[in-house]
Design an enzyme around this catalytic site. Structure first.
Site, PDB file in Angstrom:
ATOM      1  N   GLY A 192       0.780  -1.223   0.000  1.00 42.27           N
ATOM      2  CA  GLY A 192       0.000   0.000   0.000  1.00 42.27           C
ATOM      3  C   GLY A 192       0.817   1.280   0.000  1.00 42.27           C
ATOM      4  O   GLY A 192       1.825   1.416  -0.701  1.00 42.27           O
ATOM      5  N   ILE A 193       0.390   2.241   0.820  1.00 41.41           N
ATOM      6  CA  ILE A 193       1.038   3.550   0.866  1.00 41.41           C
ATOM      7  C   ILE A 193       2.489   3.422   1.307  1.00 41.41           C
ATOM      8  O   ILE A 193       3.383   4.058   0.738  1.00 41.41           O
ATOM      9  CB  ILE A 193       0.278   4.493   1.816  1.00 41.41           C
ATOM     10  CG1 ILE A 193      -1.134   4.761   1.294  1.00 41.41           C
ATOM     11  CG2 ILE A 193       1.031   5.814   1.986  1.00 41.41           C
ATOM     12  CD1 ILE A 193      -2.041   5.460   2.291  1.00 41.41           C
ATOM     13  N   ASP A 252       6.462  -6.196  15.651  1.00 46.58           N
ATOM     14  CA  ASP A 252       5.034  -6.135  15.944  1.00 46.58           C
ATOM     15  C   ASP A 252       4.776  -4.831  16.699  1.00 46.58           C
ATOM     16  O   ASP A 252       5.149  -4.694  17.867  1.00 46.58           O
ATOM     17  CB  ASP A 252       4.621  -7.342  16.793  1.00 46.58           C
ATOM     18  CG  ASP A 252       3.135  -7.348  17.114  1.00 46.58           C
ATOM     19  OD1 ASP A 252       2.427  -6.376  16.774  1.00 46.58           O
ATOM     20  OD2 ASP A 252       2.673  -8.338  17.715  1.00 46.58           O
ATOM     21  N   TYR A 274     -10.850   3.737  15.601  1.00 48.66           N
ATOM     22  CA  TYR A 274      -9.893   4.116  14.555  1.00 48.66           C
ATOM     23  C   TYR A 274      -9.714   5.631  14.512  1.00 48.66           C
ATOM     24  O   TYR A 274      -8.590   6.145  14.558  1.00 48.66           O
ATOM     25  CB  TYR A 274     -10.393   3.587  13.216  1.00 48.66           C
ATOM     26  CG  TYR A 274      -9.556   3.974  12.023  1.00 48.66           C
ATOM     27  CD1 TYR A 274      -8.187   3.734  11.995  1.00 48.66           C
ATOM     28  CD2 TYR A 274     -10.154   4.552  10.897  1.00 48.66           C
ATOM     29  CE1 TYR A 274      -7.422   4.079  10.879  1.00 48.66           C
ATOM     30  CE2 TYR A 274      -9.405   4.889   9.785  1.00 48.66           C
ATOM     31  CZ  TYR A 274      -8.047   4.659   9.780  1.00 48.66           C
ATOM     32  OH  TYR A 274      -7.294   4.997   8.678  1.00 48.66           O
ATOM     33  N   LYS A 287      -6.305   8.040  15.498  1.00 45.70           N
ATOM     34  CA  LYS A 287      -5.671   8.940  14.536  1.00 45.70           C
ATOM     35  C   LYS A 287      -5.794  10.396  14.968  1.00 45.70           C
ATOM     36  O   LYS A 287      -4.902  11.212  14.684  1.00 45.70           O
ATOM     37  CB  LYS A 287      -6.280   8.731  13.146  1.00 45.70           C
ATOM     38  CG  LYS A 287      -5.922   7.402  12.508  1.00 45.70           C
ATOM     39  CD  LYS A 287      -4.427   7.291  12.229  1.00 45.70           C
ATOM     40  CE  LYS A 287      -4.088   6.077  11.384  1.00 45.70           C
ATOM     41  NZ  LYS A 287      -2.652   6.012  11.036  1.00 45.70           N
TER      42      LYS A 287
END
Length: 246
Positions: A18-19, A64, A152, A156
């Site tokens: 991904g990104i 991890d 979530y 953030k």
């Protein structure tokens, strides 16, 4: 722009897809030595090979990020860096009643605590050398309520506040800290949402489509580059535009 970041060392978390992968490839193409972080050694080796094909030096370090001691080990094994991209993240969706304490804790551990620990271990060295750039990957859910994404979004939002705190803490010693707040992005992770769910989110953008990982990577690259030398403490929106009301 080839060679723009020659001599710099960069750590990108969650860089095996991904990104993060897109950022790693572009940093390598611009001359940086790249430390690829992830959990899957096979995928890590693949990205290291891709970065090396650009002519850059790359290596993989597994960790991890849900485990604080493993995050500290990642910082120790990485060593001195000039660029840190906190890209790795977890997103699991549930309403409030369906959000367990374990689910909330893992969001905070990976999305907020891991960046905190990495910055705490790596930014002082940047400051001692008088230069450095840190970019944190955020989301539109950090600034607007998103259904079934409370944990979530909260994690953030915490990361965005930490971005501003770190910009103040380290800015006087040459370290710039910014965040990229992205909209929907088509990645292997978001593919688990299903195409219709991704398109539904994308329809809330002016551009009416998900971003490609490379488009978000370009925003990250600008912020870590000398071209953004007077930008710190900023939350750069790469969300595809906000639709007008009515």
């Amino acid at each position: 722009m080839s060679g723009e970041l020659s001599g710099a060392t960069a750590l990108i978390t969650g860089a095996t897809a991904g990104i993060g992968r897109a950022v790693a490839l572009r940093l390598g193409a611009l001359g940086a030595e790249v430390v690829v972080h992830g959990r899957d050694a096979r995928r890590g080796a693949d990205v290291v090979q891709e970065v090396s094909a650009t002519g850059a030096t790359a290596r993989f370090v597994a960790a991890d990020l849900a485990e604080a001691d493993d995050v500290r080990r990642l910082a120790a094994e990485t060593g001195d860096v000039d660029i840190l991209v906190n890209n790795a993240g977890v997103y699991r969706f549930a309403d409030t009643a369906g959000t367990s304490s374990e689910m909330f804790d893992v969001h905070m551990a990976i999305n907020a605590r891991a960046p905190l620990l990495l910055v705490g271990r790596l930014a002082p060295g940047m400051a001692a050398r008088g230069h450095g750039a840190i970019v944190n990957l955020s989301t539109i859910a950090a600034g607007a309520p998103a259904r079934n994404a409370g944990a979530y979004g909260a994690s953030k939002a915490a990361l965005e506040l930490l971005t501003r705190v770190w910009a103040d803490e380290f800015g006087g010693r040459g370290v710039r800290v910014n965040a990229v707040r992205s909209g929907p992005v088509r990645t292997p992770g978001t593919s688990e949402m299903g195409e219709e769910a991704l398109r539904t989110v994308a329809r809330a953008t002016v551009l009416d489509r998900p971003a490609a990982p490379e488009e978000i990577a370009e925003a990250v690259l600008f912020l870590v580059s000398p071209r953004a030398s007077y930008i710190t403490g900023a939350i750069l929106e790469a969300r595809g535009g906000e639709l007008a009301l009515g």
